[in-house]
Design a protein around this motif. Structure first.
Motif, PDB file in Angstrom:
ATOM      1  N   PHE B  13       0.832  -1.202   0.000  1.00 31.60           N
ATOM      2  CA  PHE B  13       0.000   0.000   0.000  1.00 31.60           C
ATOM      3  C   PHE B  13       0.869   1.255   0.000  1.00 31.60           C
ATOM      4  O   PHE B  13       0.568   2.228  -0.672  1.00 31.60           O
ATOM      5  CB  PHE B  13      -0.936   0.004   1.212  1.00 31.60           C
ATOM      6  CG  PHE B  13      -2.093  -0.936   1.081  1.00 31.60           C
ATOM      7  CD1 PHE B  13      -2.962  -0.854  -0.007  1.00 31.60           C
ATOM      8  CD2 PHE B  13      -2.324  -1.914   2.033  1.00 31.60           C
ATOM      9  CE1 PHE B  13      -4.034  -1.724  -0.133  1.00 31.60           C
ATOM     10  CE2 PHE B  13      -3.405  -2.785   1.914  1.00 31.60           C
ATOM     11  CZ  PHE B  13      -4.257  -2.688   0.833  1.00 31.60           C
ATOM     12  N   GLN B  14       1.960   1.191   0.738  1.00 27.90           N
ATOM     13  CA  GLN B  14       2.861   2.342   0.777  1.00 27.90           C
ATOM     14  C   GLN B  14       3.418   2.624  -0.619  1.00 27.90           C
ATOM     15  O   GLN B  14       3.531   3.770  -1.036  1.00 27.90           O
ATOM     16  CB  GLN B  14       3.990   2.068   1.770  1.00 27.90           C
ATOM     17  CG  GLN B  14       4.619   3.320   2.369  1.00 27.90           C
ATOM     18  CD  GLN B  14       5.673   3.921   1.464  1.00 27.90           C
ATOM     19  OE1 GLN B  14       6.331   3.193   0.748  1.00 27.90           O
ATOM     20  NE2 GLN B  14       5.793   5.235   1.488  1.00 27.90           N
ATOM     21  N   ALA B  15       3.726   1.547  -1.333  1.00 29.95           N
ATOM     22  CA  ALA B  15       4.253   1.718  -2.693  1.00 29.95           C
ATOM     23  C   ALA B  15       3.241   2.431  -3.579  1.00 29.95           C
ATOM     24  O   ALA B  15       3.618   3.136  -4.520  1.00 29.95           O
ATOM     25  CB  ALA B  15       4.619   0.368  -3.285  1.00 29.95           C
ATOM     26  N   LEU B  16       1.963   2.247  -3.277  1.00 32.37           N
ATOM     27  CA  LEU B  16       0.911   2.847  -4.105  1.00 32.37           C
ATOM     28  C   LEU B  16       0.419   4.177  -3.546  1.00 32.37           C
ATOM     29  O   LEU B  16      -0.536   4.754  -4.058  1.00 32.37           O
ATOM     30  CB  LEU B  16      -0.269   1.878  -4.196  1.00 32.37           C
ATOM     31  CG  LEU B  16       0.033   0.520  -4.849  1.00 32.37           C
ATOM     32  CD1 LEU B  16      -1.168  -0.394  -4.751  1.00 32.37           C
ATOM     33  CD2 LEU B  16       0.453   0.704  -6.293  1.00 32.37           C
ATOM     34  N   SER B  17       1.095   4.690  -2.534  1.00 28.46           N
ATOM     35  CA  SER B  17       0.568   5.844  -1.812  1.00 28.46           C
ATOM     36  C   SER B  17       1.080   7.189  -2.316  1.00 28.46           C
ATOM     37  O   SER B  17       1.157   8.152  -1.552  1.00 28.46           O
ATOM     38  CB  SER B  17       0.897   5.697  -0.328  1.00 28.46           C
ATOM     39  OG  SER B  17       2.275   5.910  -0.115  1.00 28.46           O
ATOM     40  N   HIS B  18       1.445   7.235  -3.580  1.00 37.49           N
ATOM     41  CA  HIS B  18       1.866   8.515  -4.153  1.00 37.49           C
ATOM     42  C   HIS B  18       1.243   8.676  -5.539  1.00 37.49           C
ATOM     43  O   HIS B  18       1.277   7.740  -6.336  1.00 37.49           O
ATOM     44  CB  HIS B  18       3.392   8.562  -4.245  1.00 37.49           C
ATOM     45  CG  HIS B  18       3.922   9.932  -4.536  1.00 37.49           C
ATOM     46  ND1 HIS B  18       3.852  10.508  -5.787  1.00 37.49           N
ATOM     47  CD2 HIS B  18       4.498  10.852  -3.747  1.00 37.49           C
ATOM     48  CE1 HIS B  18       4.381  11.709  -5.741  1.00 37.49           C
ATOM     49  NE2 HIS B  18       4.777  11.952  -4.515  1.00 37.49           N
ATOM     50  N   PRO B  19       0.670   9.867  -5.803  1.00 34.28           N
ATOM     51  CA  PRO B  19      -0.036  10.083  -7.072  1.00 34.28           C
ATOM     52  C   PRO B  19       0.803   9.697  -8.295  1.00 34.28           C
ATOM     53  O   PRO B  19       0.284   9.085  -9.233  1.00 34.28           O
ATOM     54  CB  PRO B  19      -0.310  11.587  -7.066  1.00 34.28           C
ATOM     55  CG  PRO B  19      -0.321  11.969  -5.639  1.00 34.28           C
ATOM     56  CD  PRO B  19       0.651  11.063  -4.945  1.00 34.28           C
ATOM     57  N   HIS B  52      10.773   7.007  -8.353  1.00 29.58           N
ATOM     58  CA  HIS B  52       9.494   6.356  -8.074  1.00 29.58           C
ATOM     59  C   HIS B  52       9.503   4.915  -8.581  1.00 29.58           C
ATOM     60  O   HIS B  52       8.967   4.013  -7.929  1.00 29.58           O
ATOM     61  CB  HIS B  52       8.350   7.151  -8.697  1.00 29.58           C
ATOM     62  CG  HIS B  52       7.997   8.377  -7.916  1.00 29.58           C
ATOM     63  ND1 HIS B  52       7.538   8.315  -6.622  1.00 29.58           N
ATOM     64  CD2 HIS B  52       8.043   9.687  -8.228  1.00 29.58           C
ATOM     65  CE1 HIS B  52       7.312   9.553  -6.178  1.00 29.58           C
ATOM     66  NE2 HIS B  52       7.616  10.399  -7.130  1.00 29.58           N
ATOM     67  N   LEU B  53      10.136   4.701  -9.726  1.00 27.69           N
ATOM     68  CA  LEU B  53      10.238   3.329 -10.226  1.00 27.69           C
ATOM     69  C   LEU B  53      11.050   2.474  -9.256  1.00 27.69           C
ATOM     70  O   LEU B  53      10.761   1.294  -9.063  1.00 27.69           O
ATOM     71  CB  LEU B  53      10.876   3.315 -11.620  1.00 27.69           C
ATOM     72  CG  LEU B  53       9.948   3.784 -12.745  1.00 27.69           C
ATOM     73  CD1 LEU B  53      10.713   4.000 -14.043  1.00 27.69           C
ATOM     74  CD2 LEU B  53       8.822   2.780 -12.956  1.00 27.69           C
ATOM     75  N   ALA B  54      12.043   3.095  -8.644  1.00 25.36           N
ATOM     76  CA  ALA B  54      12.851   2.357  -7.666  1.00 25.36           C
ATOM     77  C   ALA B  54      12.003   1.909  -6.481  1.00 25.36           C
ATOM     78  O   ALA B  54      12.154   0.792  -5.988  1.00 25.36           O
ATOM     79  CB  ALA B  54      14.014   3.228  -7.201  1.00 25.36           C
ATOM     80  N   VAL B  55      11.086   2.778  -6.058  1.00 22.58           N
ATOM     81  CA  VAL B  55      10.194   2.409  -4.957  1.00 22.58           C
ATOM     82  C   VAL B  55       9.323   1.227  -5.370  1.00 22.58           C
ATOM     83  O   VAL B  55       9.196   0.241  -4.638  1.00 22.58           O
ATOM     84  CB  VAL B  55       9.301   3.605  -4.544  1.00 22.58           C
ATOM     85  CG1 VAL B  55       8.246   3.163  -3.540  1.00 22.58           C
ATOM     86  CG2 VAL B  55      10.151   4.722  -3.975  1.00 22.58           C
ATOM     87  N   LEU B  56       8.746   1.318  -6.558  1.00 21.91           N
ATOM     88  CA  LEU B  56       7.863   0.242  -7.038  1.00 21.91           C
ATOM     89  C   LEU B  56       8.642  -1.060  -7.211  1.00 21.91           C
ATOM     90  O   LEU B  56       8.117  -2.144  -6.955  1.00 21.91           O
ATOM     91  CB  LEU B  56       7.200   0.655  -8.358  1.00 21.91           C
ATOM     92  CG  LEU B  56       6.189   1.809  -8.247  1.00 21.91           C
ATOM     93  CD1 LEU B  56       5.734   2.279  -9.616  1.00 21.91           C
ATOM     94  CD2 LEU B  56       4.987   1.381  -7.401  1.00 21.91           C
ATOM     95  N   ARG B  57       9.892  -0.939  -7.618  1.00 22.76           N
ATOM     96  CA  ARG B  57      10.733  -2.122  -7.768  1.00 22.76           C
ATOM     97  C   ARG B  57      11.043  -2.737  -6.404  1.00 22.76           C
ATOM     98  O   ARG B  57      10.943  -3.952  -6.208  1.00 22.76           O
ATOM     99  CB  ARG B  57      12.056  -1.744  -8.453  1.00 22.76           C
ATOM    100  CG  ARG B  57      12.213  -2.286  -9.859  1.00 22.76           C
ATOM    101  CD  ARG B  57      13.579  -1.961 -10.404  1.00 22.76           C
ATOM    102  NE  ARG B  57      13.770  -0.525 -10.570  1.00 22.76           N
ATOM    103  CZ  ARG B  57      14.762   0.180 -10.072  1.00 22.76           C
ATOM    104  NH1 ARG B  57      15.697  -0.410  -9.345  1.00 22.76           N
ATOM    105  NH2 ARG B  57      14.847   1.477 -10.280  1.00 22.76           N
ATOM    106  N   LEU B  75       3.834  -4.557 -14.751  1.00 19.49           N
ATOM    107  CA  LEU B  75       3.322  -4.949 -13.438  1.00 19.49           C
ATOM    108  C   LEU B  75       3.723  -6.388 -13.160  1.00 19.49           C
ATOM    109  O   LEU B  75       3.681  -7.235 -14.048  1.00 19.49           O
ATOM    110  CB  LEU B  75       1.797  -4.820 -13.403  1.00 19.49           C
ATOM    111  CG  LEU B  75       1.264  -3.399 -13.483  1.00 19.49           C
ATOM    112  CD1 LEU B  75      -0.249  -3.392 -13.423  1.00 19.49           C
ATOM    113  CD2 LEU B  75       1.842  -2.550 -12.362  1.00 19.49           C
ATOM    114  N   ARG B  76       4.084  -6.661 -11.929  1.00 21.08           N
ATOM    115  CA  ARG B  76       4.503  -8.008 -11.617  1.00 21.08           C
ATOM    116  C   ARG B  76       3.325  -8.968 -11.636  1.00 21.08           C
ATOM    117  O   ARG B  76       3.446 -10.105 -12.040  1.00 21.08           O
ATOM    118  CB  ARG B  76       5.156  -8.038 -10.234  1.00 21.08           C
ATOM    119  CG  ARG B  76       5.708  -9.413  -9.934  1.00 21.08           C
ATOM    120  CD  ARG B  76       6.592  -9.392  -8.731  1.00 21.08           C
ATOM    121  NE  ARG B  76       7.121 -10.702  -8.426  1.00 21.08           N
ATOM    122  CZ  ARG B  76       7.608 -11.047  -7.243  1.00 21.08           C
ATOM    123  NH1 ARG B  76       7.637 -10.144  -6.287  1.00 21.08           N
ATOM    124  NH2 ARG B  76       8.071 -12.238  -7.041  1.00 21.08           N
TER     125      ARG B  76
END
Lengths: 117, 117
Positions: B13-19, B52-57, B75-76
């Motif tokens: 959820f944290q990974a998805l918590s930025h616009p 941001h990609l680094a966060v998602l990774r 998407l994984r």
DNA sequence: TAAGTATATTCGAAATTTCGAATATACTGT
DNA sequence: ACAGTATATTCGAAATTTCGAATATACTTA
């Protein structure tokens, strides 16, 4: 148009981005629970639980109802339960691919197992 | 046992918590996109997109594939799309009850409308 | 009204996140 | 090897989040 929407979405996810708040939301799946019951069952400090509830309230994830001395919380929308359920599937799949986390979970299980369930 | 699991959930959820990261994930719904295409289409600074990609990774939300000079992201798990879809329903309901946000969206629409769509 | 109970808020301090600027890395073509 | 292109990382500074401790608010009961 998309911007405000994405900001709104991000804020909901942010509300769910803390283990304690996940625990709270999961506990509310079955229905209304009082603030006191919440922090007792989750082993939280009263103030801390109240702060997390404030976050969930601010993002409108939960709704509260006052009855006498107590405050009862519930999920604002049951759709959130669906989100959580889909997430659960997602986590199960990820878990199978994430040995590190599996190990961590096994350790926790072993520890609580020793203590006698 | 529940603790590591909840921590894991919270991290997703944290990974998805930025616009911006929501925008990235939405863009990946249709399939693989290169890092360059991503930040160009979203109007982001290169470094910022990469962060941001680094966060998602890090949270394993996305996966990347290198081809020559470029890096393609996807998407994984497609289950995340389901989560997003359920969330969309949730947002639509919340939106109807949240006039403030509706106003904000209307203003954005009006502004971009003036510019001539 | 006073004491007790349930919950919320305020106040720093520590930790984390986010950003732009600068720099680094890794390919590709010459 | 060199220049160019694509992407990632590092480095502070500003903003935000989180926590426990203390305090405040609101309701209840004597």
């Amino acid at each position: 148009m998309q911007n405000a929407l994405r900001k709104f979405k991000a804020e909901i996810f942010q509300a769910l981005s803390h283990p304690t708040r996940i625990a709270i939301v999961e506990m509310l799946r079955e229905g209304e629970v009082s603030a006191g019951t919440l922090y007792e069952n989750l082993g939280l400090e009263q103030a801390n639980a109240s702060q997390h509830l404030a976050v969930l309230r601010a993002k409108q994830v939960v709704v509260n109802r006052k009855e006498g001395n107590q405050v009862y919380y519930s999920l604002r929308s049951l759709l959130l339960v669906d989100v959580l359920d889909t997430m659960r599937q997602y986590f199960e799949i990820q878990l199978a691919e994430n040995l590190g986390l599996l190990d961590e979970i096994r350790q926790e299980a072993a520890i609580s197992g020793e203590e006698g369930s």
